[in-house]
Design an enzyme around this catalytic site. Structure first.
Site, short mmCIF file in Angstrom:
data_model
loop_
_atom_site.label_atom_id
_atom_site.label_comp_id
_atom_site.label_asym_id
_atom_site.label_seq_id
_atom_site.Cartn_x
_atom_site.Cartn_y
_atom_site.Cartn_z
CD1 TRP A 25 48.81 5.60 67.82
CD2 TRP A 25 50.79 5.65 66.81
NE1 TRP A 25 49.37 6.79 68.12
CE2 TRP A 25 50.60 6.87 67.51
CE3 TRP A 25 51.97 5.47 66.10
CZ2 TRP A 25 51.54 7.88 67.51
CZ3 TRP A 25 52.91 6.48 66.11
CH2 TRP A 25 52.69 7.69 66.81
CB SER A 26 47.45 6.32 61.70
OG SER A 26 46.35 7.03 62.17
CB THR A 27 51.31 10.12 62.15
OG1 THR A 27 50.85 9.87 60.83
CG2 THR A 27 52.65 9.48 62.35
CG ASP A 28 45.67 10.52 61.06
OD1 ASP A 28 46.12 9.45 61.52
OD2 ASP A 28 44.74 10.58 60.24
CD GLU A 29 44.14 6.59 64.43
OE1 GLU A 29 43.12 6.21 63.86
OE2 GLU A 29 45.03 5.83 64.84
#
Ligand SMILES: [Zn+2]
Length: 537
Positions: A25-29
């Protein structure tokens, strides 16, 4: 990639406690519903629906990591654990969780994990344990290949363009002899370095080995690009680098997709790199095309020799006969030995050195004594006038070749015969009635296959030998030339002498007992078509 079949290559039952979950999970998602808890929940649910257990040790979470590459902590641990065999199956929410790059995904699933585990996606028909899933993957693989190639082409055309338009720096390390030019994207010759490049090529073309040239450069204290001493590797690469004729190469190497699986080389040579001749105002050549080609020829011819003899360094050794010598007593090769404070160099038995006197009690022999005797013997063999050496040799040569041709023909006939046999048995087997049983058929098939392999092996070695014999190309004119060079032996350069001896002599056996005043014997074994000679001193 098209050589991948739909077969996974792995056939195992997934153990209920060996299913892993990978979540990224990445912050921009944040907003697209891929949150950690949703992913985790769905994977857990899927896992249970398959009748498997959630193994806390096999849940891998990368939080705040982008999918641009595989350099993520949990991903690294997952890859290690897969290799340890802890995991039968990796469950993911979507394929893009593994990586945003198709290339990375395919490398991971189709290469690195191929023989370790399956991958199942909760949200897509991506399940490498099923043919359908493998088909999806194969499709992906072909896209990945296209992507790889387009990356390569983009990079390549970009570089050529930048150099030709001189907008940008070419992005390659400046080779010895050049520095960056005043205008960006151009090369400028460093004259004193270029002088060294020319010298290296000249000495190489004149017959010196890489080792000898390296040695001399270092003796003379000529610094390399790094300011350190020269290495054989650097010189070998220089001799083979077409940049000195004004050509640039791209795409010589590529990443080896198999490397992670089998510990193979990280980089591979690409079959057809792109070579582009640059105009002189971008890159001025230091070496002429003719000289470069000569150096190439020499390199190739030496490889042939080096392939034949055991060590690749023989041509570079400063000793005339190193590599040709064998200990008569034990069959070991001989090495070159120099006592400290002694002016003399000796040949000594490697078996004696490595396994001790109980293995071989051969003594040291002065190098110059051996060299003199060998040269005298060779002269005697070739120069004692009346012997019809030429006739003997050419006759033997012809006989050898004829024999090999005959052998080849008969082996090829044997192959045809085996094929016919197989065809007949297969036909019988296919008959609805009165044929042979599947069991019998399999036995016969195995027999024929085995014999076929055997014959094929023989055929291959036969062809190889034929090739080797013909490429040696020993003919009358060469023998005459050799005899002539023997008459002016002392005027030849060391390299010329050495090359000739290596061409004509297969090996030399040395025999000497321990003790300073013991005499020694030599036996010269010439290449197959010549008589051996034996002499003592
Ligand atoms: Zn020995």
């Amino acid at each position: 990639m098209n050589n991948h079949s739909l077969d996974h290559g792995l056939s195992k039952v997934i153990m209920p406690n060996k299913a892993a979950i990978y979540v990224r999970w990445s912050t921009d998602e944040q907003t697209d519903g891929n949150t950690l808890s949703i992913q985790l929940g769905a994977c857990n649910h899927y896992l249970k629906s398959q009748g498997w257990q959630v193994n806390e040790n096999l849940v891998y979470i990368d939080e705040g990591c982008s999918g641009g590459n595989l350099d993520r902590p949990a991903m690294k641990k997952l890859r290690r654990d897969v290799k340890k065999g802890l995991i039968d199956c990796v469950i993911i929410w979507k394929i893009d969780r593994l990586s945003r790059s198709i290339v990375d995904t395919v490398d991971l699933v189709l290469n690195e994990w191929k023989y370790y585990c399956y991958v199942k996606s909760v949200n897509e028909p991506f399940d490498t344990s099923t043919p359908m899933g493998m088909m999806v993957l194969t499709l992906l693989a072909s896209f990945a290949q296209m992507e790889r190639e387009s990356i390569f082409l983009r990079t390549f055309s970009g570089r050529v363009k930048s150099i030709e338009e001189r907008g940008k720096s070419p992005g390659i390390r400046m080779p010895y002899g050049y520095k960056k030019g005043d205008e960006r994207g151009t090369f400028k010759i460093i004259e004193n370095e270029a002088e060294i490049v020319r010298r290296i090529f000249k000495e190489y073309i004149d017959g010196d080995g890489i080792y000898a040239i390296t040695y001399r450069l270092n003796e003379e204290g000529i610094p390399s690009r790094t300011g350190k001493s020269w290495s054989k590797d650097t010189l070998s690469k220089m001799i083979a680098n077409p940049i000195y004729t004004g050509k640039l190469i791209w795409g010589k190497m590529q990443n080896n997709p198999k490397r992670k699986m089998e510990g193979e080389k990280r980089r591979l040579h690409r079959d057809n790199p792109i070579i582009r001749q640059l105009s002189e105002d971008v890159l001025k050549p230091i070496i002429s095309k003719e000289d470069f080609e000569k150096a190439c020829e020499i390199r190739k011819s030496r490889n042939v020799f080096e392939h034949k003899k055991t060590s690749g360094r023989i041509f570079d050794s400063p000793n005339l006969l190193a590599g040709l010598l064998r200990c008569k007593k034990c069959g070991s090769s001989m090495y070159v030995y120099k006592r400290t404070n002694s002016v003399y160099t000796y040949y000594a038995c490697r078996g004696h050195r490595e396994k001790g006197v109980s293995f071989c009690d051969s003594g040291y022999i002065r190098e110059e004594d051996v060299n003199q005797l060998v040269v005298a013997e060779v002269k005697k063999t070739f120069l004692t006038g009346e012997t019809n050496l030429l006739e003997i040799i050419s006759e033997r040569y012809d006989t050898t070749l004829r024999g090999l041709q005959l052998a080849q023909t008969s082996l090829e006939a044997k192959l045809k015969q085996l094929d016919a046999e197989y065809a007949k048995v297969f036909k019988d087997y296919r008959k609805v009635d009165g044929g042979i049983s599947a069991e019998d058929f399999n036995v016969i098939k195995a027999d024929i296959t085995q014999e076929r392999n055997e014959v094929n092996r023989k055929l291959e070695s036969c062809k190889e030998e034929y090739e080797a014999q013909t490429s040696k190309g020993i003919d009358a004119s060469e023998i005459i030339a050799f005899s002539q060079s023997l008459t002016i032996w002392d005027e030849l350069t060391f390299s010329e002498q050495k090359r000739l001896l290596y061409k004509w002599i297969d090996r030399i056996e040395l025999n000497k007992n321990k003790g300073r005043f013991e005499k020694f014997q030599i036996k010269i074994r010439f290449q197959s078509m010549l008589e051996d000679t034996e002499e003592a001193i």
